[in-house]
Design an enzyme around this catalytic site. Structure first.
Site, PDB file in Angstrom:
ATOM      1  N   ASN A 258       0.823  -1.212   0.000  1.00  0.00           N
ATOM      2  CA  ASN A 258       0.000   0.000   0.000  1.00  0.00           C
ATOM      3  C   ASN A 258       0.855   1.258   0.000  1.00  0.00           C
ATOM      4  OD1 ASN A 258      -2.327  -1.521   0.051  1.00  0.00           O
ATOM      5  ND2 ASN A 258      -2.794  -1.150   2.195  1.00  0.00           N
TER       6      ASN A 258
ATOM      7  N   ARG B 211     -10.044  -4.410 -14.583  1.00  0.00           N
ATOM      8  CA  ARG B 211      -8.908  -5.228 -14.147  1.00  0.00           C
ATOM      9  C   ARG B 211      -9.299  -6.692 -14.317  1.00  0.00           C
ATOM     10  NH1 ARG B 211      -5.590  -1.613 -11.319  1.00  0.00           N
ATOM     11  NH2 ARG B 211      -6.686   0.060 -10.213  1.00  0.00           N
TER      12      ARG B 211
ATOM     13  N   ARG C  13      -4.870   2.059 -13.174  1.00  0.00           N
ATOM     14  CA  ARG C  13      -3.539   2.248 -12.583  1.00  0.00           C
ATOM     15  C   ARG C  13      -2.910   0.944 -12.113  1.00  0.00           C
ATOM     16  NH1 ARG C  13      -4.260   6.698  -9.194  1.00  0.00           N
ATOM     17  NH2 ARG C  13      -3.651   8.034 -10.936  1.00  0.00           N
TER      18      ARG C  13
ATOM     19  N   HIS D  43     -14.851   2.919 -15.228  1.00  0.00           N
ATOM     20  CA  HIS D  43     -14.688   2.105 -14.027  1.00  0.00           C
ATOM     21  C   HIS D  43     -15.929   1.266 -13.746  1.00  0.00           C
ATOM     22  CE1 HIS D  43     -14.326   1.697  -9.480  1.00  0.00           C
ATOM     23  NE2 HIS D  43     -13.161   1.238  -9.885  1.00  0.00           N
TER      24      HIS D  43
ATOM     25  N   TYR E  73     -12.046 -10.106  -2.447  1.00  0.00           N
ATOM     26  CA  TYR E  73     -12.767  -8.848  -2.284  1.00  0.00           C
ATOM     27  C   TYR E  73     -14.235  -9.130  -2.036  1.00  0.00           C
ATOM     28  CZ  TYR E  73      -8.816  -6.164  -4.257  1.00  0.00           C
ATOM     29  OH  TYR E  73      -7.603  -5.588  -4.492  1.00  0.00           O
TER      30      TYR E  73
ATOM     31  N   ARG F 150     -14.349   1.724   4.282  1.00  0.00           N
ATOM     32  CA  ARG F 150     -13.124   0.937   4.475  1.00  0.00           C
ATOM     33  C   ARG F 150     -11.883   1.814   4.518  1.00  0.00           C
ATOM     34  NH1 ARG F 150      -9.391  -0.834   0.778  1.00  0.00           N
ATOM     35  NH2 ARG F 150     -10.767  -0.299  -0.952  1.00  0.00           N
TER      36      ARG F 150
ATOM     37  N   HIS G 273     -15.321  -4.176  -0.395  1.00  0.00           N
ATOM     38  CA  HIS G 273     -15.231  -3.446  -1.662  1.00  0.00           C
ATOM     39  C   HIS G 273     -16.586  -3.045  -2.224  1.00  0.00           C
ATOM     40  CE1 HIS G 273     -13.968  -3.055  -6.039  1.00  0.00           C
ATOM     41  NE2 HIS G 273     -13.030  -2.365  -5.427  1.00  0.00           N
TER      42      HIS G 273
END
Length: 697
Positions: A56, A382, A412, A442, A475, A568, A596
């Site tokens: 992270n 992704r 990213r 997204h 997730y 979160r 998520h």
């Protein structure tokens, strides 16, 4: 430091209404680090959380800290809503990161290392190895390491070498004993072998120590005077001039190549590094000494993921096997197509408690193989590695179906992976598009058009998470399968807008960013505010950082609306502050799964003054609401709403382990301290399994 933030009382009223985004993110990472020290969490899971903190922080420095450096370099000195200039934020970030790293190393060295050793798992330094172990490592070095090493010396004919981003390296001074001539040498530790080299009995040796112990083999006749481990972090953001790019795919590939040479913004060194070596690195990398961190522990503790891979189930979380949603399970047993199930009623899925592979992947597999299916369209943000989703899309195209995929090349740290998937799909005959100018796509949407005999019908999946088989097991996310006419028409309109050339029209059921979503959410908040103390708003998401949304929530709180946030990560909204947010409560849920999903519940959001439930891809951040294509879908069926209510009930329970945002802007861990229970995720899993088993009886 002469630049000091203006005292709170001297600032314009709006400025300290919100918290700083970057500092809030560091608070989140601190909460993750606390999991590494939780006595109620299995040992290898604690090591995993220590590794996650390092990963992270790497991303944080590559993107957020790098952006702050760019803003300071550009002379931007306007105060933001939290009262800080970019420079002041950068100073505060640097100040806050140091103790975070110190605590991480304390937890690793003082807690994890002894606990792992007690279980027969050790990371052993070269100095502690016996002769037999050293002989084994010398053989490994000669066979696996030495052939791939490339020492790079600095002299008048060899300039200071390029240091790649996040590469573990050794810096050394090597001298000629005859001429007394000295050279600086940089040696990259390749990643073609494990960072932690196994000795075969639960013990591991760091690769850099094995390399360091054999440096003399690379410099025949020379003396290695000193060596130290270091690592460089570079700005990893892409700078794309989309309006000037003739081919976005080529532009992204070019920027990926250029990104390797971006400015260094962090230097990590081992604590014992000599002053001369350190000064040389600082000078040649042109890095501010304040951006150097010294480490007592190994640099880059993300290597602890390797320990998590050890086959020691007693040191890990007990497995929670996912279940297949009840109606899909019954259909599976009778070979009934998923499309038939959807025609009866929409399906709400909750991953990973409910299986992604037996629901979403099956939906795409059947769509690819069904001769009645005429077209498949989807967004792909992704996809991950060996992707069953990609395989289904390719198979559908090879069978003559119309397949169109919007691949977001600017996702990213997945840019290179998505470039390769885009090329792979194009070679298979899939129509690949790369999104809209200036926006990231997204949203998580699939649209399948099928000839059902009586009519062409549109079958949709709308979700909160990526179409990624690996992360779907880690997730927590929601997915919604439906053939509702309005949703299908909206999905068709969305894809026409994304892949074609048209102005978007009003959507019938979906809430879509950046066109309408922020305005619609603010309208829902304001509507709830009109009910005063009877109003209720519950927001479950990854982040809250949009000022307009936060401001509307403050106004609703002032009107008496009770607002619960389950957030979160980043939260710039303050909680429980008298005169500002007295009716706002914010908590963070962390555990084995990464929370998520996004669930937005408004107590009186429906046209008939009943509750409104929304799920989808959008967090409450400026990037999601203003600079991305996002989709939320209303959830109307009573059974589905009951499921969402249960999720929120578990998350908002007063007895679970959670972190609560305090009026002084700190986060307080609540719940039992000696055990990690009651756990909202475990309650959710037990309930979901029982619920699905009941539906099969």
């Amino acid at each position: 430091m002469t630049d000091v933030a203006t005292p709170v009382e001297e600032l314009p009223a709006p400025i300290h209404r919100v918290l700083n985004r970057e500092l809030s993110w560091l608070d989140f990472n601190d909460r993750v680090l606390q999991l590494a020290a939780e006595p109620g969490i299995p040992l290898l899971e604690r090591a995993k959380f220590c590794a996650i903190v390092s990963t992270n922080l790497d991303e944080f420095f590559q993107v957020r800290v790098a952006a702050l450096h760019d803003q300071v370099a550009a002379g931007l000195d306007e105060r933001r809503w939290d009262g800080r200039t970019p420079l002041e934020t950068l100073v505060d970030v640097t100040t806050k990161v140091a103790p975070l790293l110190e605590r991480q190393e304390d937890i690793f060295l003082d807690d994890l290392v002894p606990a792992l050793a007690a279980e027969g798992i050790e990371i052993v330094s070269w100095d502690r190895l016996g002769e037999d172990d050293r002989k084994s490592m010398r053989q490994f070095y000669e066979e696996r390491i030495f052939p791939v090493l490339t020492p790079l010396a600095v002299d008048p004919g060899h300039p200071f070498p390029y240091i790649s981003n996040l590469a573990l390296s050794l810096a050394a001074h090597v001298a000629d004993p005859v001429t007394a001539e000295r050279r600086f040498v940089r040696l990259k530790v390749p990643d073609v072998f494990p960072r932690l080299i196994p000795l075969g009995d639960g013990r591991f040796v760091p690769a850099e120590e094995v390399v360091g112990a054999h440096l003399h083999t690379l410099f025949t006749g020379m003396v290695v005077e000193e060596w130290a481990v270091f690592r460089v972090t570079r700005n990893a953001d892409l700078t794309l001039e989309e309006d000037e790019a003739d081919d976005l795919l080529e532009a992204v590939e070019l920027e990926l190549r250029k990104r390797r040479f971006n400015k260094a913004i962090r230097l990590e060194v081992e604590e014992a590094i000599g002053d001369e070596l350190l000064e040389l690195l600082i000078r040649e990398l042109q890095i501010d000494p304040r951006n150097v961190s010294r480490h007592r522990a190994m640099i880059d503790l993300s290597c602890l993921w390797q320990l998590h891979g050890i086959d020691r189930p007693e040191l890990k979380d007990r497995a929670w096997p996912p279940v297949t949603p009840g109606r899909l399970h019954l259909a599976e047993g009778t070979d009934r197509p998923i499309f038939s199930v959807m025609r009866d009623r929409a399906v709400l899925m909750h991953h990973p408690y409910e299986s992604f592979s037996s629901s979403v992947e099956v939906f795409l597999e059947q769509a690819a193989d069904d001769p009645r299916v005429q077209s498949i369209k989807m967004t792909l943000y992704r996809a991950g590695g060996d992707s069953p989703v990609i395989k289904s899309l390719i198979r559908a195209a090879e069978r003559g179906k119309q397949v169109a995929v919007l691949v977001e090349l600017k996702a990213r740290f997945d840019e290179a992976n998505n470039v390769q998937w885009a090329k792979h799909l194009e070679r298979a005959g899939v129509h690949v598009v790369y999104g809209m100018l200036g926006l990231k796509t997204h949203s998580k949407v699939i649209l399948v058009v099928r000839d059902d005999g009586d009519q062409l019908r549109r079958y949709c999946h709308i979700g909160t998470g990526n179409y990624n088989s690996k992360t779907a097991r880690l997730y927590e996310d929601l997915g919604f399968l439906t053939c509702d006419n309005e949703i299908g028409a909206d999905a068709t309109q969305l894809f026409n807008h994304l892949t074609g050339f048209s102005r978007s029209e009003d959507y019938r059921g979906l809430l879509v960013a950046p066109r309408d979503l922020k305005r619609q959410l603010i309208a829902l908040i304001e509507r709830e505010a009109s009910y005063g103390a009877e109003g209720r708003i519950t927001l479950k998401c990854n982040s809250i950082a949009d000022f307009a949304i936060v401001d509307a929530l403050y106004a609703a709180s002032e009107a008496g609306v009770r607002i619960d946030g389950v957030v979160r990560g980043i939260c710039t909204m303050r909680a429980g502050v008298p005169g500002l947010s007295e009716n706002v409560r914010v908590r963070s849920i962390l555990g084995r799964y990464l929370e998520h999903s996004r669930i937005y519940r408004f107590g009186h959001g429906d046209e008939d003054d009943g509750p409104m439930y929304l799920i989808g891809s959008a967090d409450l951040m400026p990037r999601n609401l203003d600079r991305r294509v996002e989709v939320l879908v209303p959830i109307d069926h009573p059974k589905h709403r009951e499921w969402l209510d249960q999720v929120l009930e578990f998350d908002l329970a007063d007895d679970i382990v959670r972190w609560e945002l305090q009026p002084d802007d700190t986060w307080l861990r609540c719940g039992p301290l000696d055990v990690f229970e009651p756990d909202a995720q475990e309650r959710m899993y037990r309930w979901a399994v029982e619920r699905q088993h009941q539906s099969r009886r």
